[in-house]
Design a protein around this motif. Structure first.
Motif, PDB file in Angstrom:
ATOM      1  N   UNK A   1      -1.016 143.748 -12.104  1.00 52.01           N
ATOM      2  CA  UNK A   1      -2.329 144.307 -11.754  1.00 52.01           C
ATOM      3  C   UNK A   1      -3.183 144.289 -13.013  1.00 52.01           C
ATOM      4  N   UNK A   2      -4.381 143.738 -12.891  1.00 51.33           N
ATOM      5  CA  UNK A   2      -5.311 143.697 -14.016  1.00 51.33           C
ATOM      6  C   UNK A   2      -6.415 144.706 -13.778  1.00 51.33           C
ATOM      7  N   UNK A   3      -6.675 145.511 -14.815  1.00 50.21           N
ATOM      8  CA  UNK A   3      -7.684 146.569 -14.718  1.00 50.21           C
ATOM      9  C   UNK A   3      -8.719 146.344 -15.805  1.00 50.21           C
ATOM     10  N   UNK A   4      -9.977 146.373 -15.409  1.00 50.18           N
ATOM     11  CA  UNK A   4     -11.029 146.324 -16.424  1.00 50.18           C
ATOM     12  C   UNK A   4     -12.042 147.408 -16.101  1.00 50.18           C
ATOM     13  N   UNK A   5     -12.387 148.183 -17.108  1.00 51.41           N
ATOM     14  CA  UNK A   5     -13.257 149.327 -16.845  1.00 51.41           C
ATOM     15  C   UNK A   5     -12.562 150.261 -15.879  1.00 51.41           C
ATOM     16  N   UNK A   6     -13.268 150.639 -14.807  1.00 52.12           N
ATOM     17  CA  UNK A   6     -12.714 151.622 -13.873  1.00 52.12           C
ATOM     18  C   UNK A   6     -12.046 150.984 -12.665  1.00 52.12           C
ATOM     19  N   UNK A   7     -12.082 149.654 -12.610  1.00 54.11           N
ATOM     20  CA  UNK A   7     -11.629 149.004 -11.377  1.00 54.11           C
ATOM     21  C   UNK A   7     -10.485 148.032 -11.563  1.00 54.11           C
ATOM     22  N   UNK A   8      -9.814 147.753 -10.448  1.00 50.64           N
ATOM     23  CA  UNK A   8      -8.822 146.685 -10.402  1.00 50.64           C
ATOM     24  C   UNK A   8      -9.600 145.379 -10.296  1.00 50.64           C
ATOM     25  N   UNK A   9      -9.268 144.406 -11.157  1.00 54.72           N
ATOM     26  CA  UNK A   9     -10.003 143.134 -11.092  1.00 54.72           C
ATOM     27  C   UNK A   9      -9.155 142.001 -10.536  1.00 54.72           C
ATOM     28  N   UNK A  10      -7.840 142.120 -10.594  1.00 48.30           N
ATOM     29  CA  UNK A  10      -6.994 141.060 -10.030  1.00 48.30           C
ATOM     30  C   UNK A  10      -5.615 141.625  -9.729  1.00 48.30           C
ATOM     31  N   UNK A  11      -4.994 141.071  -8.693  1.00 48.13           N
ATOM     32  CA  UNK A  11      -3.653 141.480  -8.279  1.00 48.13           C
ATOM     33  C   UNK A  11      -2.876 140.220  -7.948  1.00 48.13           C
ATOM     34  N   UNK A  12      -1.721 140.013  -8.559  1.00 52.31           N
ATOM     35  CA  UNK A  12      -0.914 138.846  -8.207  1.00 52.31           C
ATOM     36  C   UNK A  12      -0.165 138.252  -9.370  1.00 52.31           C
TER      37      UNK A  12
END
Ligand SMILES: [Zn+2]
Length: 464
Positions: free
Chosen positions: A22-33
């Motif tokens: 799981x990639x997180x940038x700032x307050x949100x999830x930006x990518x999953x996989x």
């Protein structure tokens, strides 16, 4: 460079379990996989589960009732929640009968803002159906509070609504795109029982459960189902506790009525036998704890979809306050409620997932996705997907803990699950992108949590 990578965990959503990052940038999830980004921080989740942060759709922080205030305030209670894997709470703004509901909303915001460490939302406990109140419902929904709870009991607390009011409120809430709900207990039967027991000098805690037998729930629930049906509205059933109630909800759903129900960890794992202990007064809550047959019916209801949400009904009064009230009497003046915000994940993970009763996917549906859907917070909360808030927990499924008042983080002076051995505990809690629990240690700041408005989506309610 992104802010945070959670690598190599087993990701759990209601749709499935898969290995990934799981990639997180700032307050949100930006990518999953399956991918890799350079990141400022990496959490190695290999051997662990990565779940959406838990949404607790039923809490009463610093609950002020029966002459006592529960010590789980918006700071300490949400710290304890974060340590138990909770990233969003939904509390209750309770209308003072005859006053604008917005006053209650503002009062709750004044308590929560600047104190919570995780995000929060609200239900509105609506206590009258005056023209002004019915008018105001639209404004409350627009503000971001689409769920309205009605009490069919607590007449003496001045929050009970009558049948004509229930019907009018259901109609109006439905018209405004909201979701009416109920705390369903018959008032007059339990009041008469309390009076009868008091007159006979029967004040042992077990009489609390005897004052509110299963038909007290079943009667009020069947009435609520009927009134919601007459109004053409949906219905949310707060804390369902009995086999009889399960049967009523199941039957209504099978007949096509849009009814959604929640239950709580204590109704799934504890019985009213606890009320017979010398410290039995601690376990006084409403509805009361039930019997094993009810407990089994609730587990079955979690599996077949009759019950869609597990929340805690956190209202952790101190044992000292309960004892004092019990000594003063009468029985119906004892603070009702159990501390639990911190305990839902380990208790339900152990008794549900570990024991083989619940799949991981169903665990996430019941504790994360469905509560978010019902409160209009999905998919911002309650799932792991690009664009969602980065509310994530990394759970060590092998971590063993013995629950106790000594080791819990809730400030309550007792533990409802004292001595229970659990397996599975969150090691990390990430709330809107920030690691606020790091290796079982809280490291967030007071007041970082924010009010999140709820917006109901009919299609999402259909998925519950
Ligand atoms: Zn409650």
């Amino acid at each position: 460079m992104i802010d945070l990578m959670i690598r190599g965990g087993r990701l759990v959503t209601p749709e499935g379990v898969f290995l990934g990052n799981v990639a997180v940038d700032g307050e949100q999830i930006v990518a999953v996989g399956q991918f890799d980004f350079p990141a400022r921080r990496t959490i190695d989740a290999s051997g662990s589960l990565v779940l959406p942060g838990l949404v607790d759709a039923h809490v009463h922080m610093q609950c002020n009732a029966w002459g006592a205030v529960s010590p789980n305030d918006f700071y300490r209670g949400t710290v304890a929640g974060a340590l138990g894997g909770v990233t969003t709470i939904v509390d209750f703004a309770t209308q003072v009968r005859g006053r604008p509901m917005m006053e209650a909303v503002e009062a709750l915001r004044a308590q929560a803002d600047g104190n919570t460490v995780i995000d929060y939302s609200m239900h509105l406990s609506i206590t009258d159906a005056s023209p002004a109140t019915l008018q105001e419902i639209k404004r409350i929904v627009a503000y971001g509070i689409p769920t309205f709870k009605m009490f069919t009991t607590y007449r003496a607390h001045n929050i009970m609504v009558e049948d004509d009011e229930i019907l009018a409120i259901c109609q109006r809430v439905h018209e405004c795109g909201g979701l009416p709900g109920a705390h369903a207990e018959n008032a007059s039967i339990s009041e008469r029982n309390y009076e009868r027991f008091e007159a006979a000098g029967l004040r042992a805690p077990s009489y609390h459960a005897l004052a509110k037998p299963d038909y007290v729930e079943a009667e009020a629930l069947s009435r609520m189902l009927l009134l919601a049906r007459a109004a053409g509205s949906r219905l949310y059933v707060y804390h369902l506790t009995t086999a009889w109630g399960v049967e009523l909800v199941r039957h209504a759903r099978q007949a096509g009525q849009p009814v959604l129900a929640e239950t709580c960890p204590h109704y799934l794992t504890l019985t009213r036998a606890l009320l017979d202990r010398p410290d039995g007064v601690n376990w006084i809550c409403s509805p009361p704890l039930r019997d094993n047959t009810d407990l089994e019916a609730l587990w079955a209801a979690l599996l077949d979809g009759t019950v869609a949400v597990i929340s805690t009904d956190e209202a952790g009064f101190n044992a000292a306050d309960k004892r004092r009230a019990a000594a003063a009497g009468p029985l119906d003046q004892i603070p009702n409620g159990l501390p639990g915000i911190e305990m839902r994940l380990p208790v339900i993970f152990t008794q549900g997932v570990e024991s083989g009763r619940l799949s991981l996917e169903r665990f996430v549906a019941l504790n994360c996705a469905n509560p978010a859907r019902i409160c209009g917070l999905y998919p911002r909360k309650g799932t792991i997907a690009p664009g969602s808030d980065a509310d994530l927990i990394v759970v060590d499924p092998k971590k063993r803990v013995r629950l106790s008042a000594q080791t819990q983080h809730m400030p309550t002076d007792w533990c409802a699950y004292e001595g229970m051995d659990v397996t599975g505990y969150p090691a990390y809690t990430i709330a809107r992108g920030q690691v606020i629990v790091d290796q079982y240690r809280f490291c967030g700041e007071r007041g970082r949590g924010a009010f999140v408005p709820g917006r109901l989506d009919e299609r999402l309610l259909e998925q519950v």
